[in-house]
Every structure is written in C-alpha cells, then in structure tokens.
Design a protein around this motif. Structure first.
Motif, PDB file in Angstrom:
ATOM      1  N   LEU A  19       0.826  -1.264   0.326  1.00  0.00           N
ATOM      2  CA  LEU A  19      -0.382  -0.138  -0.162  1.00  0.00           C
ATOM      3  C   LEU A  19       1.253   1.526   0.117  1.00  0.00           C
ATOM      4  CD1 LEU A  19      -2.538  -0.819   2.228  1.00  0.00           C
ATOM      5  CD2 LEU A  19      -3.046  -0.449   0.110  1.00  0.00           C
ATOM      6  N   ALA A  20       1.566   0.650   0.611  1.00  0.00           N
ATOM      7  CA  ALA A  20       2.708   2.277   0.551  1.00  0.00           C
ATOM      8  C   ALA A  20       3.686   2.502  -0.247  1.00  0.00           C
ATOM      9  CB  ALA A  20       3.969   2.229   2.102  1.00  0.00           C
ATOM     10  N   GLY A  45     -10.121  -2.751   7.272  1.00  0.00           N
ATOM     11  CA  GLY A  45      -9.807  -1.374   6.358  1.00  0.00           C
ATOM     12  C   GLY A  45      -8.561  -1.254   5.763  1.00  0.00           C
ATOM     13  N   GLU A  46      -8.050  -0.570   5.222  1.00  0.00           N
ATOM     14  CA  GLU A  46      -6.151  -0.290   4.651  1.00  0.00           C
ATOM     15  C   GLU A  46      -6.275   1.142   4.303  1.00  0.00           C
ATOM     16  OE1 GLU A  46      -5.765  -3.847   2.675  1.00  0.00           O
ATOM     17  OE2 GLU A  46      -6.568  -3.387   0.665  1.00  0.00           O
ATOM     18  N   GLY A  47      -5.104   1.667   4.361  1.00  0.00           N
ATOM     19  CA  GLY A  47      -5.643   2.723   3.593  1.00  0.00           C
ATOM     20  C   GLY A  47      -3.364   3.569   3.045  1.00  0.00           C
ATOM     21  N   PHE A  48      -3.192   4.269   2.735  1.00  0.00           N
ATOM     22  CA  PHE A  48      -2.097   4.647   2.622  1.00  0.00           C
ATOM     23  C   PHE A  48      -2.079   6.156   2.330  1.00  0.00           C
ATOM     24  CE2 PHE A  48      -3.933   4.484  -1.495  1.00  0.00           C
ATOM     25  CZ  PHE A  48      -3.265   5.353  -2.419  1.00  0.00           C
ATOM     26  N   HIS A  49      -1.301   6.892   2.447  1.00  0.00           N
ATOM     27  CA  HIS A  49      -0.308   7.640   2.362  1.00  0.00           C
ATOM     28  C   HIS A  49      -0.419   8.706   1.156  1.00  0.00           C
ATOM     29  CE1 HIS A  49       0.661  12.079   2.706  1.00  0.00           C
ATOM     30  NE2 HIS A  49       1.656  12.327   3.306  1.00  0.00           N
ATOM     31  N   GLU A  58      -2.594   5.649   8.834  1.00  0.00           N
ATOM     32  CA  GLU A  58      -3.242   5.222  10.211  1.00  0.00           C
ATOM     33  C   GLU A  58      -4.794   6.227   9.988  1.00  0.00           C
ATOM     34  OE1 GLU A  58       0.964   5.548  11.151  1.00  0.00           O
ATOM     35  OE2 GLU A  58      -0.205   6.312   9.960  1.00  0.00           O
ATOM     36  N   ARG A  59      -5.180   7.351   9.677  1.00  0.00           N
ATOM     37  CA  ARG A  59      -6.013   8.036   9.914  1.00  0.00           C
ATOM     38  C   ARG A  59      -6.725   7.706   8.335  1.00  0.00           C
ATOM     39  NH1 ARG A  59      -7.928  12.072  12.408  1.00  0.00           N
ATOM     40  NH2 ARG A  59      -5.606  11.836  13.489  1.00  0.00           N
ATOM     41  N   ALA A  60      -6.499   7.479   7.420  1.00  0.00           N
ATOM     42  CA  ALA A  60      -6.984   6.697   5.536  1.00  0.00           C
ATOM     43  C   ALA A  60      -7.700   5.364   6.319  1.00  0.00           C
ATOM     44  CB  ALA A  60      -6.333   6.534   4.844  1.00  0.00           C
ATOM     45  N   VAL A  75       1.596  -1.239  10.790  1.00  0.00           N
ATOM     46  CA  VAL A  75       1.924   0.062   9.803  1.00  0.00           C
ATOM     47  C   VAL A  75       3.388   0.094   9.792  1.00  0.00           C
ATOM     48  CG1 VAL A  75       2.073   1.434  11.861  1.00  0.00           C
ATOM     49  CG2 VAL A  75       1.895   2.717   9.783  1.00  0.00           C
ATOM     50  N   ASN A  76       3.919   0.155   7.911  1.00  0.00           N
ATOM     51  CA  ASN A  76       5.200   0.358   8.228  1.00  0.00           C
ATOM     52  C   ASN A  76       6.476   0.866   8.832  1.00  0.00           C
ATOM     53  OD1 ASN A  76       3.639   1.694   5.642  1.00  0.00           O
ATOM     54  ND2 ASN A  76       6.547   2.025   5.683  1.00  0.00           N
ATOM     55  N   LEU A  77       5.467   2.303   9.292  1.00  0.00           N
ATOM     56  CA  LEU A  77       6.472   2.915  10.191  1.00  0.00           C
ATOM     57  C   LEU A  77       5.813   4.083  11.416  1.00  0.00           C
ATOM     58  CD1 LEU A  77       9.010   5.465   9.652  1.00  0.00           C
ATOM     59  CD2 LEU A  77       7.615   6.892   8.336  1.00  0.00           C
TER      60      LEU A  77
END
Length: 366
Positions: A19-20, A45-49, A58-60, A75-77
C-alpha cells in the motif's frame, strides 16, 4: 497446523508495504506509509499516504474501519506524534481502541523518534517493532537519508554499451538503448523527487527531463551550471527549473534566468565547479527525498568522487561502441582497492537491454 504469529505479522506488513508504494513519487517530504487494520485475521480497513498534505496512512485506514476496538494495526513506519499539515496519528490509534500495533521501524525524524510508540504503550497498546524492518527502511531510504544526513538519497542513472560507453567519441548517444529501456528510464524519473544534469548535458542533448514515455509525474528539474551558460532556447530554460550556479555567473545571466521563471541558487565552489554537498543540502531543505542524477560522465564522476552516490541504475545495451566516452568519465583510481564496488546488485532484462541496480559500498547504511 496454523501460521505462527510472526508469519501472520509479516504477511500483513507486506500488505502495508504494498500500500505504501502506491504513494511513490508523491509523498515527499513525507515518507511512504501504508496501514492495515485487522481483527481475527480479517481486514477491517486499509489505507496509504497518497501525497503530502493528505491524510496519513493510519488516519486513512481507520477512516474506513467502522469499529477498530480490539484490532491489530500494521504500519511500516512509527505513527506520528506531532501536528504537521495533519493531526498526529498515535493519539487517534489510542482513541479508536486498537489493542496491538505492529510497526516496521521507528521514525528517524527527531520530532517523532519513539514518541509515537510511547503514546501507544502508555495507553496499554501492545507494540511489536522491527517486523520486516529492512524492507521498511528500504522503501523510505530517501526520507531516512534526508532526516539523518541532511541530503537526498542519490541514484546515478546511465545507459551504456557492453564496453562501458555512454556515447561515441563524437558525442553521439541516441540511442544506445531501445524503447523499452527508455520507457523504464522515464518510470525511474517518475519515482524520484528531482532529476539532475550538468550544463554539458543540456548543451549536448537539450533534454526536457520530463516523464513522457510512461505514466507518472515529472520530477523537479535541476541543472548544475557554474557559469549559467544554459542558452535561453534550451527546453529546460523555463519556469520550475532550479539551476545551481556560482559567483562567476554574470548578473545579466542571473537576471535573464530569473525572468524566465527559473530558480537561481548560488552555492560555493567545489567539485565540478560547484559544491555538490551544499547543493544537496539545499534540496533536502526543500523537502527532496530522492534525486536521480542523469548527468554526463563528468557530473557522475564528481558524485562518485565526493562519496555522494547511494544507488546505481545502469541500463546495459548489448552493443559495442568502440572508442567512446565512458560512464565514469575522468574518475581515476590508483589501485583496485580504491575502486567503487556495487553491492546487492540485481539485473533484469528490459526489452533487448538490461537494467543493473545496486548500492555502492561507500553509501552510508540505513
């Protein structure tokens, strides 16, 4: 027999990394981050910047999760703990009732660097770190380089023949490689924040330095030109181009370049007539995480000589040029022990050509 906790964590961390990578070329000066929210093996749920200024991963991801109570978050970071363009993520994770956080790596940014993890632990959230840490550091190598060393990750790119030539002795270089390799080179551009050449390349090739043969955004265009010799008719003599020059450049030329919308930056003298380390510091201060150097042999040799090369992307054409202009230009070593060795090299075929990628041994560890 079911999968171990470690295997499960690695699986979902790889999903977060995938995703990242969707934010490649668009998140700087921020890192690339992906996030997956999971409960009982099911993705909630999942998301990326996606780009700078938009929601963090995280917010996404939590925004797509109806109920995160008791869930694991991958989360990778490390989740941020400070207010920037968007609110911090660590308090949101606490607020949403997540019970366990699996984090690939600690954020090297001093504004975070462990504070996000402390917020999670203080709230009773179980924290696991270092899952696929090497992979997590690699995708954000540019961000890490900028916040720790104050310069972008520098990749030198070139196209050469089997006998190491970038051009014939006459200077002719179009085209050493085929259309597939050229499209791959443009994809490489789109993955970097900025692309750099010297005044010699501008004079010889009149490059656009844009992304054309593939999808993706064009990077910031950078030229090293100590005397501001770029002719007004050059394709990059245009708004949006940054040119690093020296005090030797005349006022009239500075004025003309600035009037054309170019960003003229004066740096001290040094290698290649200009201080490369100073120029890189300026780019880092402007949020550039990754720089692709496409200059000619002299520029490439200067970056190697200064120990400022972190990666090599070399397109190899199965042809012999004979007497030629070599990739490494005027670079001279007294012994084999002094030569630059590329580690972790990979080679893949691109059309009728090949792409070799690797990291010089002199590049600082992540």
């Amino acid at each position: 027999m079911g999968l171990s906790r470690r295997k499960i964590d690695e699986y979902f961390m790889r999903r977060a990394l995938s995703l990242a990578l969707r934010g490649t070329g668009r998140t700087s000066p921020n890192p690339m981050v992906g996030c997956v929210v999971v409960r009982d093996g099911r993705v909630l749920g999942e998301g990326f910047h996606s780009c700078c200024g938009e929601d963090h991963a995280e917010r996404a991801a939590l925004g797509k999760t109806a109920d995160a109570r008791g869930a694991d978050i991958y989360v990778n970071l490390e989740p941020c703990s400070h207010f920037g363009r968007t609110p911090p993520c660590a308090p949101l994770i606490v607020e949403r009732g997540v019970s366990r956080a699996v984090v690939g790596m600690t954020d090297p940014d001093v504004r975070v660097s462990g504070r996000g993890l402390d917020i999670l632990r203080s709230a009773g959230i179980a924290v696991e770190t270092g899952i696929l840490g090497e992979e997590c550091r690699w995708i954000n190598r540019g961000f890490i380089r900028r916040v720790t060393l104050g310069r972008p990750w520098v990749t030198v790119k070139g196209a050469v023949s089997l006998d190491g030539g970038m051009a014939l002795e006459s200077g002719e270089s179009r085209w050493i490689t085929g259309p597939d390799a050229r499209a791959a080179a443009h994809r490489l551009r789109s993955e970097h924040d900025a692309v750099l050449v010297g005044a010699g390349t501008v004079a010889a090739d009149d490059p656009e330095l844009t992304v054309r043969h593939t999808c993706g955004d064009s990077p910031m265009r950078i030229v090293l030109d100590s005397r501001l010799s770029i002719p007004p008719g050059a394709k990059i003599f245009a708004p949006g181009t940054t040119v690093f020059t020296s005090e030797e450049a005349g006022r009239e030329r500075r004025t003309a370049a600035a009037a054309a919308g170019m960003d003229v930056v004066t740096v001290p003298s040094g290698s290649f007539g200009l201080s490369l380390s100073h120029a890189l510091s300026v780019l880092a201060a402007r949020g550039v995480n990754s720089l692709l150097v496409e200059g000619g042999p002299s520029v490439i040799a200067s970056f190697f000589r200064e120990g400022l090369v972190d990666g090599v992307a070399l397109f190899l054409s199965p042809r012999i040029l004979g007497k030629n202009r070599p990739f490494s230009g005027p670079l001279v070593f007294a012994s084999m022990d002094e030569t630059v060795r590329i580690t972790g090299a990979s080679v893949k075929q691109v059309g009728n050509d090949f792409l070799l990628e690797g990291v010089p041994e002199c590049s600082p560890a992540l």
